[in-house]
Design an enzyme around this catalytic site. Sequence first.
Site, PDB file in Angstrom:
ATOM      1  N   HIS A 115       0.720  -1.356  -0.058  1.00  0.00           N
ATOM      2  CA  HIS A 115      -0.079  -0.198  -0.063  1.00  0.00           C
ATOM      3  C   HIS A 115       0.942   1.293   0.065  1.00  0.00           C
ATOM      4  O   HIS A 115       0.308   2.373   0.441  1.00  0.00           O
ATOM      5  CB  HIS A 115      -0.922   0.121   1.207  1.00  0.00           C
ATOM      6  CG  HIS A 115      -1.752  -1.194   1.620  1.00  0.00           C
ATOM      7  ND1 HIS A 115      -2.968  -1.502   0.886  1.00  0.00           N
ATOM      8  CD2 HIS A 115      -1.286  -2.064   2.217  1.00  0.00           C
ATOM      9  CE1 HIS A 115      -3.152  -2.624   1.432  1.00  0.00           C
ATOM     10  NE2 HIS A 115      -2.436  -3.255   1.898  1.00  0.00           N
ATOM     11  N   SER A 157      16.319  20.687 -16.909  1.00  0.00           N
ATOM     12  CA  SER A 157      14.858  21.456 -17.344  1.00  0.00           C
ATOM     13  C   SER A 157      15.399  22.757 -18.138  1.00  0.00           C
ATOM     14  O   SER A 157      16.466  23.435 -18.040  1.00  0.00           O
ATOM     15  CB  SER A 157      14.497  21.796 -15.873  1.00  0.00           C
ATOM     16  OG  SER A 157      13.743  23.332 -15.994  1.00  0.00           O
ATOM     17  N   LYS A 181      17.183  21.322 -11.893  1.00  0.00           N
ATOM     18  CA  LYS A 181      16.692  19.900 -12.196  1.00  0.00           C
ATOM     19  C   LYS A 181      17.459  18.991 -12.661  1.00  0.00           C
ATOM     20  O   LYS A 181      18.409  19.234 -13.640  1.00  0.00           O
ATOM     21  CB  LYS A 181      15.406  20.248 -12.904  1.00  0.00           C
ATOM     22  CG  LYS A 181      14.291  20.965 -12.323  1.00  0.00           C
ATOM     23  CD  LYS A 181      13.547  20.370 -11.271  1.00  0.00           C
ATOM     24  CE  LYS A 181      12.673  19.164 -11.974  1.00  0.00           C
ATOM     25  NZ  LYS A 181      11.524  19.489 -12.472  1.00  0.00           N
ATOM     26  N   GLU A 224      10.151   7.774 -17.375  1.00  0.00           N
ATOM     27  CA  GLU A 224       8.828   8.493 -17.424  1.00  0.00           C
ATOM     28  C   GLU A 224       8.288   8.321 -18.943  1.00  0.00           C
ATOM     29  O   GLU A 224       7.183   7.884 -19.197  1.00  0.00           O
ATOM     30  CB  GLU A 224       9.102   9.970 -17.398  1.00  0.00           C
ATOM     31  CG  GLU A 224       9.173  10.499 -15.951  1.00  0.00           C
ATOM     32  CD  GLU A 224       9.424  11.975 -15.684  1.00  0.00           C
ATOM     33  OE1 GLU A 224       8.628  12.547 -14.885  1.00  0.00           O
ATOM     34  OE2 GLU A 224      10.058  12.492 -16.691  1.00  0.00           O
TER      35      GLU A 224
END
Length: 459
Positions: free
Chosen positions: A156, A277, A283, A290
């Site tokens: 969970h 980025s 970043k 992804e």
Amino acid sequence: MAKVWSKRFDNSLNPFIEKFNASIEFDRKLILEDLDCSIAHAKMLGKTKVLSSSESLKIINGLKKIKADYLEGNFSPSLPSEDIHYCIEEKLISLIGETGKKLHTGRSRNDQVGTDIRLWLRKEIDSLDILIIDLQKSLLNLAESNIYTLIPGYTHMQRAQPLSLAHHLLAYLEMFQRDRERLKEVRSRVNVSPLGAAALAGTKIKIDRNFTAAELGFEKIYKNSIDAVSDRDFCIEFVSASALAMSHLSKISEEIILWVTDEFSFARLTDKCATGSSLMPQKKNPDVPELIRGKTGRVYGHLHALLTMVKGIPLAYNKDFQEDKEPIFDTAETISSCIRAMTILINEGIEINIENLSDSVENDFSNATDLADYLVGKDVPFRTAYQVVGEIVKYCLERKILFKNLKIEEFKKFHPEFEEDVFVDLEPSNVVRSRTSEGGTGFTQVEKEVNNWQKKLLL
Ligand code: ARG
């Protein structure tokens, strides 16, 4: 260009419909398979004396010349040919003349296209298997050096019990092994020859279906000509097996995305697979996992498209089937590029933060089951032990401390069976070590499994 069937028609096709009907823009991918299929067919027609041996040879040589031209970049199939099958036939006739018109004796594009996609898919499945093995090997390498690295295990998405990182990684080897098994099974159903089923009913021409099947490396032939030209189950099975494999790739992608966040910090991205980025200078983005996670949806979509395509289609061939190609082409391309990218990511795109991982399991209650099992070892019934430990957790939470910060006297207040040695059992590495049940995360179990995998993948 006049259509093969133009003699039967009074008018030519509307130019838009001509394009709408055509599949050459995508089925040209099947060119080598179509040539091999035709070479086998022409050989067979020579062998059964439907064609003279010189006719058969002339056709075979013509087809080989087309193959060579294509491979050298001197021939590229395109409109106005309707599809790859007509395109090759037209090219052959322009190369060798009248004899070329005999190639299509005793076959139809229906059995031809079925043969081509099976040959293509068989080749794709074989190269996918090699790619999956490579991925399994990279995961195994990482597992091998992290048998004793601890990682919190979750259920969970809540801390559950500590694990050996290797055990966690080996779970993916199991998933990818099932993907390989599934694809192998799909391959056995892909590897059946429909050639010679002709349009749907077979043919009166003296053909030898077993000969062409053997020439093309098929294991057997379809028993029913109608089924042979209508079966697209194998396409759906391929995309379905690929969709499941994509779900596994997506799962590991999601974990890596979490692991490299500041919040988890279980791993870092190297510069090999990360991007920056355009705006935020600090970043480092996990674009690779992804993208893999994102591409999973495409393959699921293809599965849906194919299932919908075959729904309610009456026997036998219907033009709807032309829509089978783009989904299987894109599925094969998507899954192989995702497996490759994941292999590179595992090999050189991430570094495990071993200290962070070890620290993380030191400071939680993921050894609570072990505290209960300690009492079970003293003959306390599990449910009682479980409730005692629940009280201890509450007691610790109120004081913002962990089990290891308790004094033995405090433990004893909850149950008299607690002794000093409880602290040994609470050590995270002892917690993991003690999971000796088969298939569990205990170090000796994991070492054994790493060895088994090494043998299985023949490292
Ligand atoms: N381009 C067609 C396809 O991909 C080839 C088979 C055409 N057969 C026919 N009866 N129109 O399905």
